[in-house]
Design an enzyme around this catalytic site. Sequence first.
Site, PDB file in Angstrom:
ATOM      1  N   GLY A 157       0.829  -1.210   0.000  1.00 31.53           N
ATOM      2  CA  GLY A 157       0.000   0.000   0.000  1.00 31.53           C
ATOM      3  C   GLY A 157       0.857   1.250   0.000  1.00 31.53           C
ATOM      4  O   GLY A 157       1.841   1.321   0.728  1.00 31.53           O
ATOM      5  N   ARG A 188       1.219  -5.190  -5.763  1.00 33.60           N
ATOM      6  CA  ARG A 188       1.286  -6.418  -4.977  1.00 33.60           C
ATOM      7  C   ARG A 188       1.631  -7.505  -5.988  1.00 33.60           C
ATOM      8  O   ARG A 188       1.126  -7.506  -7.101  1.00 33.60           O
ATOM      9  CB  ARG A 188      -0.037  -6.668  -4.267  1.00 33.60           C
ATOM     10  CG  ARG A 188      -0.295  -5.558  -3.231  1.00 33.60           C
ATOM     11  CD  ARG A 188      -1.290  -5.944  -2.175  1.00 33.60           C
ATOM     12  NE  ARG A 188      -1.101  -5.130  -0.972  1.00 33.60           N
ATOM     13  CZ  ARG A 188      -1.730  -3.974  -0.735  1.00 33.60           C
ATOM     14  NH1 ARG A 188      -2.573  -3.484  -1.599  1.00 33.60           N
ATOM     15  NH2 ARG A 188      -1.496  -3.312   0.387  1.00 33.60           N
ATOM     16  N   ASP A 235       4.851  -4.351   6.304  1.00 35.24           N
ATOM     17  CA  ASP A 235       5.447  -5.593   6.825  1.00 35.24           C
ATOM     18  C   ASP A 235       5.479  -6.715   5.777  1.00 35.24           C
ATOM     19  O   ASP A 235       6.417  -7.502   5.737  1.00 35.24           O
ATOM     20  CB  ASP A 235       4.767  -6.042   8.120  1.00 35.24           C
ATOM     21  CG  ASP A 235       3.276  -6.244   7.978  1.00 35.24           C
ATOM     22  OD1 ASP A 235       2.708  -5.773   6.969  1.00 35.24           O
ATOM     23  OD2 ASP A 235       2.677  -6.877   8.858  1.00 35.24           O
ATOM     24  N   THR A 279       3.847   3.218   5.531  1.00 34.43           N
ATOM     25  CA  THR A 279       2.427   2.832   5.560  1.00 34.43           C
ATOM     26  C   THR A 279       1.675   3.817   6.434  1.00 34.43           C
ATOM     27  O   THR A 279       2.195   4.233   7.476  1.00 34.43           O
ATOM     28  CB  THR A 279       2.205   1.401   6.099  1.00 34.43           C
ATOM     29  OG1 THR A 279       0.827   1.249   6.454  1.00 34.43           O
ATOM     30  CG2 THR A 279       3.028   1.091   7.334  1.00 34.43           C
ATOM     31  N   ASP A 329      -0.738   3.157   8.229  1.00 29.74           N
ATOM     32  CA  ASP A 329      -1.353   2.465   9.370  1.00 29.74           C
ATOM     33  C   ASP A 329      -0.525   2.536  10.660  1.00 29.74           C
ATOM     34  O   ASP A 329      -1.044   2.251  11.730  1.00 29.74           O
ATOM     35  CB  ASP A 329      -1.599   0.991   9.020  1.00 29.74           C
ATOM     36  CG  ASP A 329      -2.441   0.845   7.770  1.00 29.74           C
ATOM     37  OD1 ASP A 329      -3.382   1.647   7.611  1.00 29.74           O
ATOM     38  OD2 ASP A 329      -2.170  -0.047   6.950  1.00 29.74           O
ATOM     39  N   ASP A 351       1.547   0.475  11.702  1.00 27.12           N
ATOM     40  CA  ASP A 351       1.380  -0.840  12.342  1.00 27.12           C
ATOM     41  C   ASP A 351       2.633  -1.718  12.282  1.00 27.12           C
ATOM     42  O   ASP A 351       2.549  -2.925  12.479  1.00 27.12           O
ATOM     43  CB  ASP A 351       0.199  -1.590  11.688  1.00 27.12           C
ATOM     44  CG  ASP A 351       0.411  -1.839  10.198  1.00 27.12           C
ATOM     45  OD1 ASP A 351       1.367  -1.279   9.630  1.00 27.12           O
ATOM     46  OD2 ASP A 351      -0.391  -2.587   9.614  1.00 27.12           O
ATOM     47  N   ARG A 406      -6.026  -0.752   9.094  1.00 24.94           N
ATOM     48  CA  ARG A 406      -6.013  -2.230   9.098  1.00 24.94           C
ATOM     49  C   ARG A 406      -6.292  -2.750  10.512  1.00 24.94           C
ATOM     50  O   ARG A 406      -7.275  -2.372  11.111  1.00 24.94           O
ATOM     51  CB  ARG A 406      -4.689  -2.780   8.543  1.00 24.94           C
ATOM     52  CG  ARG A 406      -4.576  -2.501   7.048  1.00 24.94           C
ATOM     53  CD  ARG A 406      -3.664  -3.456   6.369  1.00 24.94           C
ATOM     54  NE  ARG A 406      -2.307  -3.396   6.913  1.00 24.94           N
ATOM     55  CZ  ARG A 406      -1.298  -4.088   6.432  1.00 24.94           C
ATOM     56  NH1 ARG A 406      -1.451  -4.900   5.415  1.00 24.94           N
ATOM     57  NH2 ARG A 406      -0.087  -3.979   6.951  1.00 24.94           N
TER      58      ARG A 406
HETATM   59  P1  ADP Z   1       2.549  -4.195   2.699  1.00 24.69           P
HETATM   60  O1  ADP Z   1       4.005  -4.173   2.386  1.00 24.69           O
HETATM   61  O2  ADP Z   1       1.935  -2.840   2.580  1.00 24.69           O
HETATM   62  O3  ADP Z   1       2.259  -4.904   4.003  1.00 24.69           O
HETATM   63  P2  ADP Z   1       1.599  -6.554   1.241  1.00 24.69           P
HETATM   64  O4  ADP Z   1       1.385  -7.370   2.454  1.00 24.69           O
HETATM   65  O5  ADP Z   1       0.554  -6.600   0.178  1.00 24.69           O
HETATM   66  O6  ADP Z   1       1.804  -5.007   1.526  1.00 24.69           O
HETATM   67  O7  ADP Z   1       2.986  -7.021   0.597  1.00 24.69           O
HETATM   68  C1  ADP Z   1       3.496  -6.443  -0.578  1.00 24.69           C
HETATM   69  C2  ADP Z   1       4.174  -7.493  -1.414  1.00 24.69           C
HETATM   70  O8  ADP Z   1       5.265  -8.060  -0.675  1.00 24.69           O
HETATM   71  C3  ADP Z   1       3.314  -8.685  -1.791  1.00 24.69           C
HETATM   72  O9  ADP Z   1       2.524  -8.447  -2.943  1.00 24.69           O
HETATM   73  C4  ADP Z   1       4.362  -9.746  -2.062  1.00 24.69           C
HETATM   74  O10 ADP Z   1       4.910  -9.592  -3.353  1.00 24.69           O
HETATM   75  C5  ADP Z   1       5.432  -9.425  -1.028  1.00 24.69           C
HETATM   76  N1  ADP Z   1       5.251 -10.279   0.159  1.00 24.69           N
HETATM   77  C6  ADP Z   1       4.335 -10.133   1.147  1.00 24.69           C
HETATM   78  N2  ADP Z   1       4.450 -11.127   2.059  1.00 24.69           N
HETATM   79  C7  ADP Z   1       5.441 -11.919   1.630  1.00 24.69           C
HETATM   80  C8  ADP Z   1       6.047 -13.126   2.131  1.00 24.69           C
HETATM   81  N3  ADP Z   1       5.635 -13.696   3.262  1.00 24.69           N
HETATM   82  N4  ADP Z   1       7.053 -13.662   1.406  1.00 24.69           N
HETATM   83  C9  ADP Z   1       7.479 -13.088   0.268  1.00 24.69           C
HETATM   84  N5  ADP Z   1       6.955 -11.961  -0.251  1.00 24.69           N
HETATM   85  C10 ADP Z   1       5.955 -11.373   0.400  1.00 24.69           C
END
Ligand code: ADP
Length: 319
Positions: free
Chosen positions: A11, A72, A103, A125, A127, A129, A171
């Site tokens: 995000g 994503r 995260d 982010t 959030d 968080d 979130r």
């Molecule tokens: P944010 O970084 O805002 O928390 P996401 O959780 O959507 O957003 O994560 C962003 C991208 O990071 C995902 O689309 C994916 O490509 C990668 N990602 C998230 N979690 C994992 C994971 N456990 N292992 C590998 N890549 C991950």
Amino acid sequence: MKRIAVLTSGGDAPGMNAAIRAVVRSGHYHGLEVYGVIRGYTGLINGDIRPLSLRSVGDIIHRGGTILYSARCKEFQTEEGRKKAVEQLRKHEIDGLVVIGGDGSFRGAQKLTALGFPAVGVPGTIDNDIPGTDFTIGFDTAVNTVIDCIDKIRDTATSHERTYVIEVMGRNAGDIALWSGLADGAESILIPESPYDLDDVVRRLKQATESGKKHSIIIVAEGVGSGVEFAEKIKEKLSVETRVTVLGHVQRGGSPTAFDRVLASRMGAKAVDLLRAGEKDKMVAIQNNKLVGIDFDEAFSMKHQPDMELYDLAKILSI
Ligand code: ADP
């Protein structure tokens, strides 16, 4: 380390551009070449990697969003996808990567490091968080956007002597609700970290009306549930006119506040310092206004908690 790259993932958040600028400018300052990856991990896998000159990041410090775009990427969740990403990084002769995101993005960065590629994270982010850091880039701007909206809602709430329920983002974290609620004198703040008691909320509303308040504002963090459903519950208990506003994605945009620009500038430069020092598998964090690098594992082992003293204070001040 001669060449580094930067990407934004997950995000978006206001201030990400200021962080990109800081990575590029401080990288160049220290004699590094800096590349930008377009659309987060998707661009990494597809090799959408371009040089970023000093001037390429001019005129962006005040802009929301991210000039590198964010995405994503499902493929990056697979070992095969991540190997492709590392191949592209090696092909472009990049020695280290700065990941600006949340995260989820950091878990991705950690897995890149596990494949032998040094990556560090910058928390971006709205959030707030991410465990281990007092603040994330974008949070302050989001709170300011929320209070700007609430100030406007307050005007009409007073004219009509109504109760307003405002659902804000975050979130699973209550930080945006908590800070905006305290900053705006909300009568009740509902956050996921503290179960609410409907009767107490109703009692506070009654008390507010009886003590001469012309309107009431209740802030509901999205992690608690739907603001619309909550307003229905209030209506059932109290026959007062209730209006609901779900602020939504307006909270993710806009020009970053001075606080976020400064935080992003400091954090972006710190990420470059970490890579130059040969560090990896770390995220930049701010703790008691000091910048530090902490291991991803250490951050992930903690649980984010908003400042509950603010929660108690808001209750006292809104009587
Ligand atoms: P944010 O970084 O805002 O928390 P996401 O959780 O959507 O957003 O994560 C962003 C991208 O990071 C995902 O689309 C994916 O490509 C990668 N990602 C998230 N979690 C994992 C994971 N456990 N292992 C590998 N890549 C991950």
